[in-house]
Motif scaffolding. Structure first.
Motif, PDB file in Angstrom:
ATOM      1  N   TYR A  54       1.400  -3.352   7.710  1.00 11.07           N
ATOM      2  CA  TYR A  54       0.162  -4.135   7.036  1.00 11.07           C
ATOM      3  C   TYR A  54      -0.592  -4.866   8.054  1.00 11.07           C
ATOM      4  O   TYR A  54      -0.189  -5.203   9.264  1.00 11.07           O
ATOM      5  CB  TYR A  54       0.805  -5.030   5.854  1.00 11.07           C
ATOM      6  CG  TYR A  54       1.862  -5.877   6.318  1.00 11.07           C
ATOM      7  CD1 TYR A  54       1.766  -7.369   6.780  1.00 11.07           C
ATOM      8  CD2 TYR A  54       3.223  -5.646   6.297  1.00 11.07           C
ATOM      9  CE1 TYR A  54       2.316  -8.277   6.982  1.00 11.07           C
ATOM     10  CE2 TYR A  54       4.202  -6.536   6.912  1.00 11.07           C
ATOM     11  CZ  TYR A  54       3.593  -8.005   7.236  1.00 11.07           C
ATOM     12  OH  TYR A  54       4.678  -8.749   7.658  1.00 11.07           O
ATOM     13  N   TYR A  69       6.899  -7.454  -3.047  1.00 13.37           N
ATOM     14  CA  TYR A  69       5.750  -6.569  -3.127  1.00 13.37           C
ATOM     15  C   TYR A  69       4.941  -7.130  -2.239  1.00 13.37           C
ATOM     16  O   TYR A  69       4.599  -8.507  -2.635  1.00 13.37           O
ATOM     17  CB  TYR A  69       5.408  -6.394  -4.424  1.00 13.37           C
ATOM     18  CG  TYR A  69       6.210  -5.679  -5.310  1.00 13.37           C
ATOM     19  CD1 TYR A  69       6.016  -4.194  -5.691  1.00 13.37           C
ATOM     20  CD2 TYR A  69       7.451  -6.407  -5.699  1.00 13.37           C
ATOM     21  CE1 TYR A  69       6.886  -3.525  -6.557  1.00 13.37           C
ATOM     22  CE2 TYR A  69       8.309  -5.413  -6.618  1.00 13.37           C
ATOM     23  CZ  TYR A  69       8.008  -4.077  -6.828  1.00 13.37           C
ATOM     24  OH  TYR A  69       8.762  -3.340  -7.776  1.00 13.37           O
ATOM     25  N   ASN A  71       0.731  -7.168  -0.947  1.00 13.84           N
ATOM     26  CA  ASN A  71      -0.482  -6.764  -1.097  1.00 13.84           C
ATOM     27  C   ASN A  71      -1.319  -7.110   0.257  1.00 13.84           C
ATOM     28  O   ASN A  71      -1.538  -8.273   0.511  1.00 13.84           O
ATOM     29  CB  ASN A  71      -1.424  -7.239  -2.287  1.00 13.84           C
ATOM     30  CG  ASN A  71      -2.834  -7.261  -2.380  1.00 13.84           C
ATOM     31  OD1 ASN A  71      -3.509  -6.440  -1.553  1.00 13.84           O
ATOM     32  ND2 ASN A  71      -3.471  -7.947  -3.233  1.00 13.84           N
ATOM     33  N   TRP A  74      -7.504  -6.538   2.817  1.00 13.62           N
ATOM     34  CA  TRP A  74      -8.295  -5.159   2.864  1.00 13.62           C
ATOM     35  C   TRP A  74      -9.643  -5.429   3.701  1.00 13.62           C
ATOM     36  O   TRP A  74     -10.258  -6.643   3.166  1.00 13.62           O
ATOM     37  CB  TRP A  74      -8.554  -4.722   1.349  1.00 13.62           C
ATOM     38  CG  TRP A  74      -9.523  -3.428   1.343  1.00 13.62           C
ATOM     39  CD1 TRP A  74      -9.147  -2.189   1.365  1.00 13.62           C
ATOM     40  CD2 TRP A  74     -10.977  -3.571   1.238  1.00 13.62           C
ATOM     41  NE1 TRP A  74     -10.307  -1.447   1.355  1.00 13.62           N
ATOM     42  CE2 TRP A  74     -11.307  -2.243   1.244  1.00 13.62           C
ATOM     43  CE3 TRP A  74     -11.759  -4.557   1.110  1.00 13.62           C
ATOM     44  CZ2 TRP A  74     -12.691  -1.814   1.001  1.00 13.62           C
ATOM     45  CZ3 TRP A  74     -13.255  -4.120   0.963  1.00 13.62           C
ATOM     46  CH2 TRP A  74     -13.692  -2.871   1.015  1.00 13.62           C
ATOM     47  N   LEU A  82       0.225  -1.510  -0.598  1.00 10.72           N
ATOM     48  CA  LEU A  82       0.893  -2.231  -1.632  1.00 10.72           C
ATOM     49  C   LEU A  82       2.191  -1.832  -1.430  1.00 10.72           C
ATOM     50  O   LEU A  82       3.126  -0.968  -1.855  1.00 10.72           O
ATOM     51  CB  LEU A  82       0.543  -2.008  -3.042  1.00 10.72           C
ATOM     52  CG  LEU A  82       1.484  -2.560  -4.004  1.00 10.72           C
ATOM     53  CD1 LEU A  82       1.207  -4.277  -3.702  1.00 10.72           C
ATOM     54  CD2 LEU A  82       0.829  -2.289  -5.368  1.00 10.72           C
ATOM     55  N   TYR A  96       0.364   2.129  -2.956  1.00  9.17           N
ATOM     56  CA  TYR A  96      -1.130   2.109  -2.792  1.00  9.17           C
ATOM     57  C   TYR A  96      -1.403   3.729  -2.491  1.00  9.17           C
ATOM     58  O   TYR A  96      -1.096   4.438  -1.434  1.00  9.17           O
ATOM     59  CB  TYR A  96      -1.667   1.402  -1.771  1.00  9.17           C
ATOM     60  CG  TYR A  96      -3.047   1.314  -1.600  1.00  9.17           C
ATOM     61  CD1 TYR A  96      -3.841   0.144  -2.364  1.00  9.17           C
ATOM     62  CD2 TYR A  96      -3.730   2.262  -1.258  1.00  9.17           C
ATOM     63  CE1 TYR A  96      -5.180  -0.001  -2.358  1.00  9.17           C
ATOM     64  CE2 TYR A  96      -5.383   1.983  -0.926  1.00  9.17           C
ATOM     65  CZ  TYR A  96      -5.993   1.167  -1.666  1.00  9.17           C
ATOM     66  OH  TYR A  96      -7.391   0.872  -1.584  1.00  9.17           O
ATOM     67  N   TYR A 109      -8.476  -4.685  -4.890  1.00 11.45           N
ATOM     68  CA  TYR A 109      -7.510  -4.571  -5.928  1.00 11.45           C
ATOM     69  C   TYR A 109      -6.699  -5.898  -5.844  1.00 11.45           C
ATOM     70  O   TYR A 109      -6.509  -6.509  -5.033  1.00 11.45           O
ATOM     71  CB  TYR A 109      -6.448  -3.384  -5.923  1.00 11.45           C
ATOM     72  CG  TYR A 109      -5.503  -3.406  -4.871  1.00 11.45           C
ATOM     73  CD1 TYR A 109      -4.279  -3.689  -5.309  1.00 11.45           C
ATOM     74  CD2 TYR A 109      -5.857  -3.103  -3.371  1.00 11.45           C
ATOM     75  CE1 TYR A 109      -3.232  -3.683  -4.475  1.00 11.45           C
ATOM     76  CE2 TYR A 109      -4.532  -3.309  -2.797  1.00 11.45           C
ATOM     77  CZ  TYR A 109      -3.306  -3.729  -3.156  1.00 11.45           C
ATOM     78  OH  TYR A 109      -2.308  -3.803  -2.316  1.00 11.45           O
ATOM     79  N   GLU A 110      -6.034  -5.888  -7.051  1.00 13.40           N
ATOM     80  CA  GLU A 110      -5.035  -6.990  -7.359  1.00 13.40           C
ATOM     81  C   GLU A 110      -4.022  -6.357  -8.177  1.00 13.40           C
ATOM     82  O   GLU A 110      -4.331  -5.225  -8.875  1.00 13.40           O
ATOM     83  CB  GLU A 110      -5.479  -8.496  -8.031  1.00 13.40           C
ATOM     84  CG  GLU A 110      -6.531  -9.088  -7.258  1.00 13.40           C
ATOM     85  CD  GLU A 110      -7.354 -10.393  -8.314  1.00 13.40           C
ATOM     86  OE1 GLU A 110      -6.651 -10.307  -9.411  1.00 13.40           O
ATOM     87  OE2 GLU A 110      -7.553 -11.304  -7.460  1.00 13.40           O
ATOM     88  N   PHE A 111      -2.749  -6.870  -8.233  1.00 14.56           N
ATOM     89  CA  PHE A 111      -1.892  -6.441  -8.868  1.00 14.56           C
ATOM     90  C   PHE A 111      -0.774  -7.227  -9.601  1.00 14.56           C
ATOM     91  O   PHE A 111      -0.791  -8.635  -9.330  1.00 14.56           O
ATOM     92  CB  PHE A 111      -0.829  -5.431  -7.880  1.00 14.56           C
ATOM     93  CG  PHE A 111       0.091  -6.479  -7.072  1.00 14.56           C
ATOM     94  CD1 PHE A 111       1.655  -6.675  -7.445  1.00 14.56           C
ATOM     95  CD2 PHE A 111      -0.392  -6.895  -5.837  1.00 14.56           C
ATOM     96  CE1 PHE A 111       2.328  -7.356  -6.754  1.00 14.56           C
ATOM     97  CE2 PHE A 111       0.641  -7.838  -5.091  1.00 14.56           C
ATOM     98  CZ  PHE A 111       1.825  -7.927  -5.567  1.00 14.56           C
ATOM     99  N   VAL A 120      -2.114  -2.424 -11.504  1.00 18.74           N
ATOM    100  CA  VAL A 120      -3.232  -2.464 -10.451  1.00 18.74           C
ATOM    101  C   VAL A 120      -4.737  -2.742 -11.023  1.00 18.74           C
ATOM    102  O   VAL A 120      -4.950  -1.655 -11.867  1.00 18.74           O
ATOM    103  CB  VAL A 120      -3.092  -1.478  -9.330  1.00 18.74           C
ATOM    104  CG1 VAL A 120      -4.128  -1.761  -8.497  1.00 18.74           C
ATOM    105  CG2 VAL A 120      -1.516  -1.523  -8.754  1.00 18.74           C
TER     106      VAL A 120
END
Length: 290
Positions: A54, A69, A71, A74, A82, A96, A109-111, A120
């Motif tokens: 990541y 989790y 995120n 980006w 993700l 993802y 994106y957001e989750f 998502v």
């Protein structure tokens, strides 16, 4: 060199009963009050493993069984992820999927997690993707609504978003009151209602090319147990909104030893050019977890 993520958690347990306003005084009521928290590292997840990596941490959350989790950050030069890890930090899966077909995410994106699902929000395609916590694709829904600023989560049969109501006419450079409107949408993506408005401030300017601004007060929120917990102040202040009744059932604040804000070069230039206010302290709250 491997990047690492130390996971550190602070918890405050709040009970909100009825119309309760809680102002915690500087002087504690308990004669034996006062304690020092000694932090111990509970878990460290390397930024790169055999089957994952990541770029940084944008947000993280935990499901009901303690799975983690992440995120990651980006950008146009890096692929987003993700990532799901076990409570012990073992890599499970990357949920993802990059792309434009149903079930895939184009970019930003957001989750949000429920007990069984992951939702998502794809900003670029304006759609909500619903999947199981194992990554199994269930469905996706286009959001047919006006511009929405942030995705907050899910409450019962509603999708919960944030829309910022910025002032249309900005004739002077100054701090303006803006509305942070909690918007309820059906899971079919149609706007249903503006539910509640929190108010805070943003510094706006107008120029020949249009305008701009500098963030001032944050808006930070999380959903749990039928309530939305929100901070719309630089200071230690949280409001509890009942998502069934639309009433604020509790507000609590606390005097807090504030951390000094260190101005960056662009801030100095902006303040000098537009006579913007100087930020003295960092925000007391940066993220809320249930």
């Amino acid at each position: 060199m491997k990047r690492v993520l130390p996971l550190l958690f602070f918890f405050a347990v709040i009970s909100a009963n009825g119309q309760q306003i809680i102002d915690n005084d500087q002087m504690a009521q308990n004669k034996n009050a006062g304690r020092v928290l000694e932090l111990e590292e509970a878990l460290r997840i390397d930024g790169e493993g055999d089957d994952y990596y990541y770029n940084g941490v944008n947000t993280l959350n935990l499901d009901a069984t303690g799975n983690i989790y992440i995120n990651d950050a980006w950008s146009s030069q890096t692929r987003a992820h993700l990532l799901k890890f076990s409570p012990e930090g073992t890599f499970i899966a990357d949920l993802y999927r990059q792309g434009e077909v149903p079930g895939e995410i184009q970019s930003m994106y957001e989750f949000f997690l429920t007990d069984e699902k992951v939702y998502v929000f794809d900003f670029m395609k304006k759609k909500i993707i619903e999947m199981g916590q194992d990554g199994t694709f269930h469905r996706e829904q286009k959001i047919e609504s006006e511009f929405l600023n942030d995705y907050i989560g899910v409450f019962e049969d509603w999708l919960v978003f944030l829309r910022k109501d910025n002032p249309y006419e900005r004739k002077t450079y100054r701090l303006y009151d803006i509305g942070n409107i909690i918007v309820f949408l059906s899971k079919e993506g149609q706007k249903e209602k503006d539910f509640f408005t929190f108010t805070n401030k943003t510094f706006f300017i107008t120029t020949a090319q249009g305008g701009g601004g500098m963030g001032w007060d944050p808006f930070i929120s999380t959903i749990g147990d039928g309530k939305l917990y929100a901070c719309s102040s630089q200071e230690y202040f949280v409001e509890v909104l009942d998502l069934k009744t639309g009433e604020v059932t509790a507000r609590f604040r606390r005097p807090y030893p504030r951390a000094k804000h260190e101005m960056r070069d662009w801030e100095k230039q902006f303040i000098s050019k537009y006579s913007a206010p100087k930020r003295r302290f960092k925000n007391d709250i940066s993220q809320l977890f249930i």
